[in-house]
Write a protein that holds these residues in place. Sequence first.
Motif, mmCIF file in Angstrom:
data_model
loop_
_atom_site.group_PDB
_atom_site.id
_atom_site.type_symbol
_atom_site.label_atom_id
_atom_site.label_comp_id
_atom_site.label_asym_id
_atom_site.label_seq_id
_atom_site.Cartn_x
_atom_site.Cartn_y
_atom_site.Cartn_z
ATOM 1 N N GLU A 18 0.845 -1.188 0.000
ATOM 2 C CA GLU A 18 0.000 0.000 0.000
ATOM 3 C C GLU A 18 0.883 1.241 0.000
ATOM 4 O O GLU A 18 1.778 1.375 0.849
ATOM 5 C CB GLU A 18 -0.888 -0.003 1.233
ATOM 6 N N VAL A 19 0.652 2.124 -0.933
ATOM 7 C CA VAL A 19 1.391 3.381 -0.995
ATOM 8 C C VAL A 19 0.751 4.373 -0.034
ATOM 9 O O VAL A 19 -0.457 4.612 -0.078
ATOM 10 C CB VAL A 19 1.390 3.950 -2.426
ATOM 11 N N ALA A 59 4.089 -3.443 -12.934
ATOM 12 C CA ALA A 59 2.665 -3.381 -13.240
ATOM 13 C C ALA A 59 1.910 -3.828 -11.994
ATOM 14 O O ALA A 59 2.292 -4.825 -11.361
ATOM 15 C CB ALA A 59 2.334 -4.286 -14.416
ATOM 16 N N PRO A 60 0.873 -3.101 -11.581
ATOM 17 C CA PRO A 60 0.167 -3.492 -10.363
ATOM 18 C C PRO A 60 -0.257 -4.954 -10.352
ATOM 19 O O PRO A 60 -0.214 -5.621 -9.315
ATOM 20 C CB PRO A 60 -1.036 -2.552 -10.342
ATOM 21 N N ALA A 131 -13.273 -1.572 -8.918
ATOM 22 C CA ALA A 131 -12.389 -1.637 -7.759
ATOM 23 C C ALA A 131 -11.537 -0.385 -7.644
ATOM 24 O O ALA A 131 -11.215 0.065 -6.535
ATOM 25 C CB ALA A 131 -11.485 -2.868 -7.840
ATOM 26 N N GLY A 132 -11.138 0.176 -8.780
ATOM 27 C CA GLY A 132 -10.266 1.341 -8.726
ATOM 28 C C GLY A 132 -9.918 1.834 -10.113
ATOM 29 O O GLY A 132 -10.525 1.430 -11.122
ATOM 30 N N TYR A 133 -8.892 2.687 -10.136
ATOM 31 C CA TYR A 133 -8.503 3.360 -11.370
ATOM 32 C C TYR A 133 -6.975 3.442 -11.435
ATOM 33 O O TYR A 133 -6.270 3.387 -10.420
ATOM 34 C CB TYR A 133 -9.089 4.777 -11.418
ATOM 35 N N ALA A 134 -6.469 3.601 -12.663
ATOM 36 C CA ALA A 134 -5.031 3.747 -12.873
ATOM 37 C C ALA A 134 -4.802 4.591 -14.121
ATOM 38 O O ALA A 134 -5.728 4.878 -14.885
ATOM 39 C CB ALA A 134 -4.361 2.380 -13.018
ATOM 40 N N PRO A 165 0.624 4.294 -11.670
ATOM 41 C CA PRO A 165 1.757 3.627 -11.025
ATOM 42 C C PRO A 165 1.318 2.630 -9.954
ATOM 43 O O PRO A 165 2.095 1.822 -9.473
ATOM 44 C CB PRO A 165 2.533 4.805 -10.409
ATOM 45 N N TRP A 166 0.024 2.727 -9.616
ATOM 46 C CA TRP A 166 -0.631 1.820 -8.673
ATOM 47 C C TRP A 166 -2.120 1.838 -9.004
ATOM 48 O O TRP A 166 -2.559 2.573 -9.892
ATOM 49 C CB TRP A 166 -0.398 2.277 -7.235
#
Length: 263
Positions: A18-19, A59-60, A131-134, A165-166
């Motif tokens: 986790e960043v 790559a994540p 779930a999220g974005y990049a 980047p994440w």
Amino acid sequence: MKLATFLPPGSTEPLGGEVRGDEVVAFDDGSTVASRLHSGDREPARGAAHPLAGVTLLAPHIPRAIFGIGLNYRAHAAEQGRDLPETPIVFMKLPSSAAPPGGPVPCPAVVRRLDYEGELAVVMGPDATVAGYAVADDVSARDLQRREPQWTRAKGSDGFCPFGPWVTTADEIADPEALALRTWVNDELRQDASTSDLVFSIPQLIDFIGETITLEPGDLILTGTPSGVGMALDPPRFLEPGDVVRIAIEGLGEIEHGIVDRG
């Protein structure tokens, strides 16, 4: 939460973590970004902390599927003299297209007109949720794209989808369709737009793909690119080995990668 895959200094063993600010904290339970996307687990990382500047971001995760969307920005359609599509234009990139946010992106010898496409990537979670974005670059071989009716080679070449980047989880982004998106080539600003210019919204894209394909956790949807791509400049300006592409999206960070000969 920002989910990352990284190599600690001097290590060849990737870790998930986790960043947090200028650090990345490893998961201490064996979690990976992929497993977190599948489970929806958002428990904070409690492992070793590493300075973000000292790790190598990978790559994540390696997506099962990468869906690209063509002509999904009004200004991008206009710069090509194209009408807006009536339904989303969907194409595929391969899992082997996925690349670290720092690249490099290899240019195959057959390609003479390599182009960048800064894009918002939607990262899927369970049950067709977001779930999220990049940040992503839908790297494109324009010469192959123009002469081959199927875009598999033009869009799906090895390394043609650096992203990261994440993964920023969806709860951190109030409105993904109101984000500034910018792309630079060798520090020259080429794309300067907002995701508010999308033709088809993120829910519309998910519903359209889902009519025939089950979206799985970790799948990517590249939502399209705004105006300012190299092929639309006058004269056109394509990428060459040694060029550096940087793409930033508000709230998601930035990726930066070089172009190299594939060899």
